[in-house]
Scaffold this motif. Sequence first.
Motif, mmCIF file in Angstrom:
data_model
loop_
_atom_site.group_PDB
_atom_site.id
_atom_site.type_symbol
_atom_site.label_atom_id
_atom_site.label_comp_id
_atom_site.label_asym_id
_atom_site.label_seq_id
_atom_site.Cartn_x
_atom_site.Cartn_y
_atom_site.Cartn_z
ATOM 1 N N ILE A 169 -32.061 6.991 -10.654
ATOM 2 C CA ILE A 169 -31.740 8.361 -11.057
ATOM 3 C C ILE A 169 -31.859 9.303 -9.869
ATOM 4 N N ASN A 174 -27.619 12.449 -5.722
ATOM 5 C CA ASN A 174 -26.881 12.724 -4.495
ATOM 6 C C ASN A 174 -25.657 11.864 -4.270
ATOM 7 N N TRP A 175 -25.611 10.714 -4.911
ATOM 8 C CA TRP A 175 -24.510 9.800 -4.649
ATOM 9 C C TRP A 175 -23.866 9.417 -5.963
ATOM 10 N N LYS A 176 -22.668 8.914 -5.866
ATOM 11 C CA LYS A 176 -21.962 8.508 -7.079
ATOM 12 C C LYS A 176 -22.378 7.092 -7.462
ATOM 13 N N VAL A 177 -23.056 6.962 -8.578
ATOM 14 C CA VAL A 177 -23.489 5.652 -9.036
ATOM 15 C C VAL A 177 -22.566 5.213 -10.148
ATOM 16 N N LYS A 178 -21.997 4.049 -9.991
ATOM 17 C CA LYS A 178 -21.081 3.550 -11.018
ATOM 18 C C LYS A 178 -21.542 2.176 -11.457
ATOM 19 N N ILE A 193 -22.963 1.831 -5.777
ATOM 20 C CA ILE A 193 -22.837 3.212 -5.322
ATOM 21 C C ILE A 193 -21.510 3.332 -4.583
ATOM 22 N N ASP A 194 -20.748 4.317 -5.001
ATOM 23 C CA ASP A 194 -19.430 4.520 -4.410
ATOM 24 C C ASP A 194 -19.514 5.647 -3.392
ATOM 25 N N LEU A 195 -19.221 5.325 -2.123
ATOM 26 C CA LEU A 195 -19.361 6.335 -1.085
ATOM 27 C C LEU A 195 -18.040 6.932 -0.676
ATOM 28 N N ASP A 197 -14.738 9.410 -1.417
ATOM 29 C CA ASP A 197 -14.383 10.597 -2.172
ATOM 30 C C ASP A 197 -12.989 10.435 -2.745
#
Lengths: 657, 117
Positions: A169, A174-178, A193-195, A197
């Motif tokens: 969490i 701060n980051w996109k967690v998928k 984690i998708d880095l 954009d």
Amino acid sequence: MDGTLEISIDKLPIKRLEALEENGVERFPSDVGYEERRLNLIHRIDFGWAVDREDSAKKQKKDNAGSSSSSKDATKPWPWKSLVENLQSAHQELSVIIDLINTVEVNDAVTVAGMTRPKQLPNELLSDLAVSTATKLQCYRHLGKYFKQSAKGLEQQIAREARFYGALIRLQQNWKVKRHRSAASPGNEGFFIDLFDNSLYDPTASFRPSTISTVRVEHDAAGMLALNLPPKAGRTLHFGFLCENSDSTATRASRIKIVGSDPDPSGESNKEPESDDDCVKNKHAVLREVHRAIFDEQVFDLVNREAFNPSLGVNVTGIRENYLELNLTQGASVFISLMTPKQGDHMVDSVDYQNLESALVTSEFFDDSNAKNKTKDLTKKTVLPNRVSCEIFLQQTFHEQVFVQAKKRTTSGGKMHSGPPTTNLLGHFCMSVAHRIFSNKILKALDDLVSRVPYVHLISHPTWNSRTSSWTLSVDVPQSIIHASCQAQISEKKVKTQFRTKVLVNDDCIKVEGEGAPNVVGLFKGTSERICSINRYDCDLADLPMILLQQVASQIIRWLHAEALMVGIKANRDFLCLSFELEQGETLGLVAHVNPEDSIGCISWWLVMDDGFTEEGKLQSEISETDNRKFLGHLSLDMLYSTLLDLVSLCSGGGNH
Amino acid sequence: MDSPGPNTSLQRLQNVEKRIVRVLELAGGVMDELANPSGSRKDLVSSHCAEFMKLIKDIQMTLREEIKSACDYRPFEKCDYIARVSNEICSKKLEYLAAQLDNMKQTVDEYHDADAV
């Protein structure tokens, strides 16, 4: 059973002839009815042996009881003996019944008509109840143990998962967690984690998700969150000049210190158990690194695309894997590459080696100071700009122009202008670097010049433009003279006390602007104070010192002329000469001589006597002292002023020379 | 873990999990009590059962509320990765500036030392 085996043999179930009469009629035995046949079969089973056995067992029991009671005194009774015997007899009876049932099952001629349960004796009832109660209690105990074990297991799992999801969490802020639900397995919930954009949707597909833009989230040995980095995830953009050796190491060392520890998969470097907080912070740092690496890759990609555009002002002189060499207009060579930090250190070493051989061509840029040599020699400054600042500039240029503009375009309602803008970012960057090198050279020359002339000051102006630089040379009249002249003279006309020459550089064009040369119109009119003309020259670096010195000298002459006029003496001003008339038609002149290579000072003064017969043209060519000319030396402004006053008094006094 | 009291929904869900564990423990206790060969103590059993029911009720209420207030899944509308890169570049600039200022300070100190000497 006793040892003998008795076998009874059936007759084959075929019709046998019972009798044959005289007339040939065969007589068969009458069919046995179904019921009769079954009864016959049952009768054939001999239960005698069982009955015998039971009797004998009972007899044995009685014997045993008797013997046991008799032997009670003799031997120690085994408390379970009676239980065992009871069980054995029960077992025998049960096996008899089971055999019977099996036989009945096999022979379908016989079926069980019915069974009645014998009425239970009260003690049997009680023992049944006791057994069932005991079984229930046993079940309860099992259940109780099971519940408690589950509770403990669940507690442990909750604690582990709380750590994992708590960390996840925090990362999610701060980051996109998928999550790939399909890839979920018991040990791995499928998070990643998708880095990348995705909001920069560009149909020309200039931003493709790179191979390192997904980082898988896994559990480590202690059940805590661990990141699985893709390979080649640590590369960063490097920019460098191909003769530089010294100041790159210091900045690189500082960069590594700030980032923090690399994710070490073997875990050897970190022996102490780190707290959850530190763990999450480390993960954040790792993700930042990877995110930066993705951006650097994109920048390098764009650089590569632009580098081979022929309309660019630079040439590509070398290509290797993840490495590009460019040749700039000022004769410097730069490289741009994508390297891991370890490779970067190796690169620096190898570049040093190469440069020792190839240093001849670019030796003017070579910085002799080593990293070990701490004494800074201020006279030897390199003209190359700082490597790190160029790197940052490269990244910023691309980021601003490409990414930020793309973001603005996509968020402003999809107003697509004609495709991607045709910007020449790499060209702009290379021109900026070339300009920086050029302006450093100019600054060196200006510095050199100004250090030799004491009354000229150099001022640098920030231009906020990466391809423009600007300086001012100013000559200030000393305060003593201003006070003196103010006291001596009450005049409304104000003499200028500050003379400026401006040097403006655009890419590699130098423009010099300054007042000072005599205005032709003003000469005819006779009063030239009000009319200040601005001269503008374009020049190149080689001529710059000369032009500046001439400009400064002419400004000084102007000032002296103005002072002389203030005092009331009529004086004539030529480009670098101020002349006074004496009685007999003779002129006395103060001439400035500029020499950029002069090591003592660049502007020297001569006093020239001209009686009208000698030609003007000889003034500059002869530098030796004769009767007509006297070398005054490199005078300061105070000295010049006092010389002027002497000349004025000479002229006005009508004296002899 | 973080702040005392169930402030955030995460804290509440964490408490739900703890209550489930407690419920299981109670069930185990009741079973053990029933399996007691010398008869079960009625008061203990009844108190356990009362606590069990209360906890189940709490769990149910909390879960109901949390499910109601759980927000819909919105796929990453505002991605700040570009701003993040800007910040990275800015931090690099600051590092560089700090190094430059350190150099300047060193120069100044050297001159002061030279003057003092």
